[in-house]
Write a protein that holds these residues in place. Structure first.
Motif, PDB file in Angstrom:
ATOM      1  N   VAL B  71     -86.402 -26.631  41.786  1.00 22.66           N
ATOM      2  CA  VAL B  71     -87.274 -27.805  41.969  1.00 22.66           C
ATOM      3  C   VAL B  71     -88.734 -27.421  42.221  1.00 22.66           C
ATOM      4  CG1 VAL B  71     -85.435 -29.310  42.790  1.00 22.66           C
ATOM      5  CG2 VAL B  71     -86.724 -27.937  44.430  1.00 22.66           C
ATOM      6  N   ALA B  72     -88.993 -26.186  42.635  1.00 24.83           N
ATOM      7  CA  ALA B  72     -90.375 -25.789  42.941  1.00 24.83           C
ATOM      8  C   ALA B  72     -91.027 -25.005  41.798  1.00 24.83           C
ATOM      9  CB  ALA B  72     -90.407 -24.973  44.229  1.00 24.83           C
ATOM     10  N   GLY B  73     -90.367 -24.929  40.653  1.00 29.57           N
ATOM     11  CA  GLY B  73     -90.988 -24.292  39.490  1.00 29.57           C
ATOM     12  C   GLY B  73     -90.421 -22.916  39.185  1.00 29.57           C
ATOM     13  N   VAL B  74     -91.221 -22.150  38.486  1.00 34.29           N
ATOM     14  CA  VAL B  74     -90.767 -20.825  38.079  1.00 34.29           C
ATOM     15  C   VAL B  74     -91.904 -19.818  38.291  1.00 34.29           C
ATOM     16  CG1 VAL B  74     -91.423 -21.258  35.660  1.00 34.29           C
ATOM     17  CG2 VAL B  74     -89.721 -19.532  36.163  1.00 34.29           C
ATOM     18  N   ALA B  75     -91.542 -18.644  38.788  1.00 38.96           N
ATOM     19  CA  ALA B  75     -92.533 -17.576  38.969  1.00 38.96           C
ATOM     20  C   ALA B  75     -92.436 -16.622  37.785  1.00 38.96           C
ATOM     21  CB  ALA B  75     -92.264 -16.833  40.276  1.00 38.96           C
ATOM     22  N   VAL B  76     -93.562 -16.380  37.141  1.00 41.06           N
ATOM     23  CA  VAL B  76     -93.589 -15.541  35.939  1.00 41.06           C
ATOM     24  C   VAL B  76     -94.167 -14.177  36.314  1.00 41.06           C
ATOM     25  CG1 VAL B  76     -94.426 -15.370  33.576  1.00 41.06           C
ATOM     26  CG2 VAL B  76     -94.004 -17.625  34.582  1.00 41.06           C
ATOM     27  N   VAL B  77     -93.400 -13.132  36.042  1.00 43.97           N
ATOM     28  CA  VAL B  77     -93.830 -11.774  36.428  1.00 43.97           C
ATOM     29  C   VAL B  77     -93.939 -10.895  35.174  1.00 43.97           C
ATOM     30  CG1 VAL B  77     -93.270  -9.742  37.824  1.00 43.97           C
ATOM     31  CG2 VAL B  77     -92.619 -12.005  38.631  1.00 43.97           C
ATOM     32  N   PRO B  78     -95.064 -10.202  35.005  1.00 44.86           N
ATOM     33  CA  PRO B  78     -95.195  -9.312  33.850  1.00 44.86           C
ATOM     34  C   PRO B  78     -94.184  -8.157  33.914  1.00 44.86           C
ATOM     35  CG  PRO B  78     -97.326  -9.704  34.893  1.00 44.86           C
ATOM     36  CD  PRO B  78     -96.286 -10.246  35.808  1.00 44.86           C
ATOM     37  N   THR B  79     -93.563  -7.880  32.793  1.00 48.92           N
ATOM     38  CA  THR B  79     -92.607  -6.762  32.722  1.00 48.92           C
ATOM     39  C   THR B  79     -93.314  -5.434  33.018  1.00 48.92           C
ATOM     40  OG1 THR B  79     -91.392  -8.012  31.045  1.00 48.92           O
ATOM     41  CG2 THR B  79     -90.839  -5.682  31.255  1.00 48.92           C
ATOM     42  N   GLU B  80     -94.589  -5.374  32.706  1.00 48.59           N
ATOM     43  CA  GLU B  80     -95.381  -4.178  32.995  1.00 48.59           C
ATOM     44  C   GLU B  80     -95.323  -3.816  34.479  1.00 48.59           C
ATOM     45  OE1 GLU B  80     -99.556  -4.961  33.018  1.00 48.59           O
ATOM     46  OE2 GLU B  80    -100.116  -2.883  32.636  1.00 48.59           O
ATOM     47  N   VAL B  81     -95.361  -4.842  35.331  1.00 51.74           N
ATOM     48  CA  VAL B  81     -95.309  -4.610  36.784  1.00 51.74           C
ATOM     49  C   VAL B  81     -93.936  -4.077  37.188  1.00 51.74           C
ATOM     50  CG1 VAL B  81     -95.383  -5.769  39.031  1.00 51.74           C
ATOM     51  CG2 VAL B  81     -97.069  -6.339  37.270  1.00 51.74           C
ATOM     52  N   ILE B  82     -92.914  -4.662  36.589  1.00 57.21           N
ATOM     53  CA  ILE B  82     -91.543  -4.224  36.904  1.00 57.21           C
ATOM     54  C   ILE B  82     -91.349  -2.772  36.451  1.00 57.21           C
ATOM     55  CG2 ILE B  82     -89.110  -4.682  36.413  1.00 57.21           C
ATOM     56  CD1 ILE B  82     -89.957  -7.637  36.011  1.00 57.21           C
ATOM     57  N   ASP B  83     -91.849  -2.477  35.270  1.00 66.97           N
ATOM     58  CA  ASP B  83     -91.739  -1.097  34.756  1.00 66.97           C
ATOM     59  C   ASP B  83     -92.499  -0.113  35.639  1.00 66.97           C
ATOM     60  OD1 ASP B  83     -90.053  -1.237  32.567  1.00 66.97           O
ATOM     61  OD2 ASP B  83     -91.636  -1.937  31.234  1.00 66.97           O
ATOM     62  N   TRP B  84     -93.653  -0.552  36.110  1.00 66.90           N
ATOM     63  CA  TRP B  84     -94.450   0.334  36.963  1.00 66.90           C
ATOM     64  C   TRP B  84     -93.664   0.678  38.238  1.00 66.90           C
ATOM     65  CZ3 TRP B  84     -96.379   0.059  41.911  1.00 66.90           C
ATOM     66  CH2 TRP B  84     -97.253   1.113  42.250  1.00 66.90           C
ATOM     67  N   HIS B  85     -93.021  -0.331  38.828  1.00 68.31           N
ATOM     68  CA  HIS B  85     -92.223  -0.068  40.034  1.00 68.31           C
ATOM     69  C   HIS B  85     -91.015   0.826  39.719  1.00 68.31           C
ATOM     70  CE1 HIS B  85     -94.242  -2.263  43.156  1.00 68.31           C
ATOM     71  NE2 HIS B  85     -94.386  -3.298  42.367  1.00 68.31           N
ATOM     72  N   LYS B  86     -90.437   0.590  38.564  1.00 68.80           N
ATOM     73  CA  LYS B  86     -89.258   1.381  38.174  1.00 68.80           C
ATOM     74  C   LYS B  86     -89.607   2.870  38.091  1.00 68.80           C
ATOM     75  CE  LYS B  86     -85.773   1.544  34.534  1.00 68.80           C
ATOM     76  NZ  LYS B  86     -85.448   1.148  33.174  1.00 68.80           N
TER      77      LYS B  86
END
Lengths: 169, 139
Positions: B71-86
């Motif tokens: 109900v509060a929407g969706v948070a969009v996260v760049p895959t680049e950020v996820i890859d950087w953490h990985k």
């Protein structure tokens, strides 16, 4: 040394937590009651307490007295450091307020959210696990730093973080 | 396996957003007590933005009772950020992601954190994901 007793818009008097010992120019502002002396510095100091007011209020919900005490102590230390840096002419206007992000029975997360970075303080029931972190966007180099409080000199760490805020917010 | 440029995290309610509509860190918490798998990973549901319908689909996902789930929407996260953490030193081998299509959701996937990751590390990761998240609600 002068004790200041500011008067708010609601005419409530609030005693500042400590006296101010550094030299300052005094002036009488029109509309103040009982002829109290104020300085322009007074407003800045009050703004600093604005930073932690919502967080302190949120901490009222915490039942665990140790966590509540640790979290409050951290917030007060932060404000004390900011006030000291203000005395060295650091400008901390327009900082966002600290937020208590998540309250659980055995922990609390206090977060300071900026456009390009976030600073978090985690207060845990097990003090060994209480810590801090700093995360930034790519623009600030994707910094990803963290540590546990027990292994750091808390005041030095907080001063470093506040100067980071000053330089990057 | 190819992944799109962004992943989507549904927001269950406004408790996960600041007054300014910014994602809070605990939107991205990994809950080991609830979502630990037998292979040792703790999973966190996301959708992959494989096409232009993915955000609309996510925003219209329903609970069992038929009401809107996020109900509060969706948070969009760049895959680049996820890859950087990985790839980061502190999370290498501890953090990953996958596709995990399910019957009624072809976009579904998971962020994965290895069991036993220190809570501070998990919170730091969650905060970084929230920092990089853009909240959208085009309903």
């Amino acid at each position: 040394m002068i004790d200041l007793y500011p008067v708010t818009d609601s005419q409530t008097r609030i005693t500042l937590p400590t006296t101010i010992s550094r030299p300052m120019e005094l002036m009488v502002l029109p509309g103040t009651v009982s002829g109290h002396y104020m300085t322009t510095s007074y407003f800045t100091i009050i703004n600093v307490y604005r930073l932690i007011e919502p967080a302190l209020k949120a901490l009222d919900e915490i039942k665990n007295p140790d966590i509540k005490s640790d979290a409050s102590s951290l917030l007060i230390t932060l404000v004390d450091i900011i006030r000291r840096l203000q005395g060295l002419n650091y400008d901390f206007d327009n900082l966002p307020t600290l937020q208590v992000e998540n309250i659980e029975d055995d922990s609390v997360l206090i977060e300071w959210i900026f456009n390009d970075f976030r600073i978090g303080f985690t207060i845990e029931k097990n003090k060994d696990e209480s810590g801090w972190y700093l995360v930034t966007t790519k623009r600030l180099g994707f910094i990803n730093a963290s540590g546990y409080f027990l292994k750091t000199e808390r005041e030095k760490l907080l001063t470093w973080l506040i100067i980071f805020i000053k330089d990057n917010s | 396996m190819k992944y799109p440029d962004r992943c989507l995290k549904g927001i269950l309610n406004n408790d996960f957003l600041s007054d300014d509509g910014i994602a809070k860190a605990h939107l991205f918490y990994f809950d080991e007590s609830k979502y630990l798998r037998s292979d040792g990973w703790v999973e966190q549901s996301i959708n992959w933005e494989d096409d232009s319908d993915a955000i609309g689909f996510t925003l219209n996902q329903r609970k069992l009772d038929g009401s809107i789930k996020f109900v509060a929407g969706v948070a969009v996260v760049p895959t680049e950020v996820i890859d950087w953490h990985k790839r980061s030193v502190s999370l290498q081998g501890r953090f990953s992601y996958e596709r995990a299509q399910i019957a009624d959701n072809k976009y579904h996937g998971n962020l994965l954190l290895i069991k036993g990751t220190p809570k501070l590390t998990m919170q730091q990761l969650a905060s970084s994901l929230a920092l990089h998240a853009q909240v959208e609600d085009k309903r």
